[in-house]
Design a protein around this motif. Structure first.
Motif, mmCIF file in Angstrom:
data_model
loop_
_atom_site.group_PDB
_atom_site.id
_atom_site.type_symbol
_atom_site.label_atom_id
_atom_site.label_comp_id
_atom_site.label_asym_id
_atom_site.label_seq_id
_atom_site.Cartn_x
_atom_site.Cartn_y
_atom_site.Cartn_z
ATOM 1 N N GLY A 73 -1.739 5.191 1.855
ATOM 2 C CA GLY A 73 -2.806 4.574 1.082
ATOM 3 C C GLY A 73 -4.145 5.242 1.289
ATOM 4 O O GLY A 73 -4.316 6.097 2.157
ATOM 5 N N ALA A 79 -6.864 0.323 0.028
ATOM 6 C CA ALA A 79 -7.171 -0.778 0.946
ATOM 7 C C ALA A 79 -8.671 -0.704 1.218
ATOM 8 O O ALA A 79 -9.148 0.243 1.840
ATOM 9 C CB ALA A 79 -6.374 -0.649 2.241
ATOM 10 N N THR A 86 0.827 -1.213 0.000
ATOM 11 C CA THR A 86 0.000 0.000 0.000
ATOM 12 C C THR A 86 0.859 1.260 0.000
ATOM 13 O O THR A 86 1.901 1.320 0.644
ATOM 14 C CB THR A 86 -0.933 -0.007 1.227
ATOM 15 O OG1 THR A 86 -1.674 -1.226 1.237
ATOM 16 C CG2 THR A 86 -1.912 1.160 1.179
ATOM 17 N N ARG A 109 -2.906 3.834 -4.109
ATOM 18 C CA ARG A 109 -3.304 2.448 -3.909
ATOM 19 C C ARG A 109 -4.367 2.368 -2.822
ATOM 20 O O ARG A 109 -4.368 3.165 -1.888
ATOM 21 C CB ARG A 109 -2.087 1.585 -3.564
ATOM 22 C CG ARG A 109 -1.080 1.559 -4.717
ATOM 23 C CD ARG A 109 0.143 0.737 -4.414
ATOM 24 N NE ARG A 109 1.059 0.747 -5.552
ATOM 25 C CZ ARG A 109 2.231 0.135 -5.593
ATOM 26 N NH1 ARG A 109 2.633 -0.581 -4.529
ATOM 27 N NH2 ARG A 109 2.996 0.199 -6.668
#
Length: 297
Positions: free
Chosen positions: A244, A225, A219, A223
Motif C-alpha cells: 500500500g 492508508a 490494502t 490503495r
C-alpha cells in the motif's frame, strides 16, 4: 473561515460548555464526527467530561449538565427532537450556520457561524470552522491538550493544505483507508465520509491501532492508508509490506496540523469526483439536511 471563527468567540461564549460541566455533544453525519473530535479534545484537555453521540442515539437518563448540538442547517429532525425533549432539564447550546433556522429557538443559546455557510450539500468549511471555534474556546481557557497546536499554527498549515499538490499516487488510487487516534479518529471518519459523499469512492475509517486487526487486508497496490495525527510504531512498515501507499503528513514534526490535513482530504474528494464526472457539491441520494416526517424520529 477559521480566523473569523476564532474572532467570533467572545460573542458565542453563552452557547459553549463551561469548565467542569459534564457535556454531551450531538450531531448527525459530519457534525457527529466533529463532535467526536471535540469531545476528545475537551476531556483530554481537562475542561470536563465529554461524550459525543449521534443525535438519534442520545442516552436519555444519563446524568449531563449540558447538551451542545452541532447542525449546519439547524433543521435536522433528530437534533431538534433531542433539544426539545431535554429542554428545561439541562442547559442546551448549538452551533449552526443559519440564524433563522429552528435550532435558534430550540436551544437556550446559539453560536451562529453564518459566514461559514456553503451552498454545497457536502459540508467542508462549516465543519472545520465549527471545530476551529471549539478549539479556540479550549485554547482561550487553557484547556488545549498537550501536543495539539495553537489554532494560529493550524491556520497557517491550512493555507499550505489548500495549495500543496496531492500527488498522482493519491488522486489516482483505487481505495482509501483513513486512520486516526484520539481526537483525530473523528477526522478520519469525516475524511472517509467526504470521499463517499462527493466522489462515491470506496473508503473506510478506523482507529489507527485497529488497522492491523483486519482492515489491513484491504490494502495493496493502488490503495491508500492515510493517517491523521500520530503514526503508530511499525505501521509504515506494515503498509509497505502489503504494497500500500502511506499518507501521513500530519504525523511528522514539520507536517500539517491534522485539521489542516483534513482540508487535503476534502480537496481529494473534489478531485476524484470531478475525474469521475460527478458534481462534488450535489452528490446523488443526498440533501443538505435530513428532515423527517412526523413519527419517524
Amino acid at each position: 473561515m477559521w480566523r473569523r471563527a476564532a474572532r467570533s468567540l467572545p460573542q458565542h461564549s453563552a452557547a459553549l460548555p463551561r469548565r467542569g460541566e459534564r457535556v454531551a455533544v450531538v450531531g448527525c453525519g459530519t457534525s457527529w464526527f466533529m463532535a467526536q473530535s471535540y469531545a476528545v479534545l475537551r476531556e483530554s484537555g481537562g475542561h470536563g467530561e465529554t461524550d459525543a453521540y449521534a443525535a438519534s442515539e442520545f442516552p436519555y437518563g444519563r446524568p449531563c449538565d449540558r447538551v451542545l448540538a452541532i447542525t449546519r442547517s439547524g433543521t435536522t429532525t433528530e437534533v431538534l427532537g433531542l433539544l426539545h425533549r431535554v429542554r428545561g432539564t439541562m442547559a442546551t447550546g448549538a452551533v449552526t450556520a443559519d440564524p433563522a433556522s429552528p435550532v435558534t429557538r430550540a436551544a437556550d443559546a446559539v453560536a451562529v457561524l453564518d459566514f461559514a455557510d456553503e451552498e454545497s450539500v457536502v459540508q467542508t468549511r462549516f465543519a472545520t470552522a465549527n471545530l476551529a471555534l471549539l478549539r479556540a474556546h479550549l485554547e482561550s481557557e487553557g484547556a488545549l491538550p498537550a501536543g495539539v497546536r495553537p489554532l494560529d499554527d493550524a491556520i497557517r498549515d491550512a493555507e499550505r493544505a489548500l495549495t500543496e499538490p496531492l500527488g498522482a499516487a493519491v488522486s489516482g488510487a483505487e481505495q482509501f483507508t483513513f486512520l486516526g487516534s484520539g481526537w483525530t479518529c473523528g477526522l478520519a471518519l469525516e475524511a472517509a465520509l467526504k470521499m463517499r459523499e462527493a466522489a462515491g469512492a470506496w473508503t473506510e475509517a478506523y482507529p489507527a491501532m485497529e488497522y492491523r486487526h483486519g482492515p489491513i487486508s484491504i490494502t495493496g497496490q493502488g490503495r491508500i492508508a492515510w493517517v491523521f495525527g500520530e503514526l503508530p510504531e511499525g505501521l509504515a512498515d506494515d503498509i509497505d509490506r502489503v504494497g500500500g501507499t502511506l499518507v501521513a503528513d500530519s504525523a511528522t514534526p514539520t507536517g500539517l496540523d491534522p485539521l489542516a490535513d483534513l482540508v487535503r482530504a476534502q480537496r481529494l474528494a473534489v478531485a476524484c469526483a470531478e475525474a469521475r464526472g460527478y458534481d462534488p457539491d450535489r452528490p446523488r441520494n443526498l440533501t443538505r439536511s435530513v428532515v423527517l416526517q412526523d413519527g419517524h424520529v
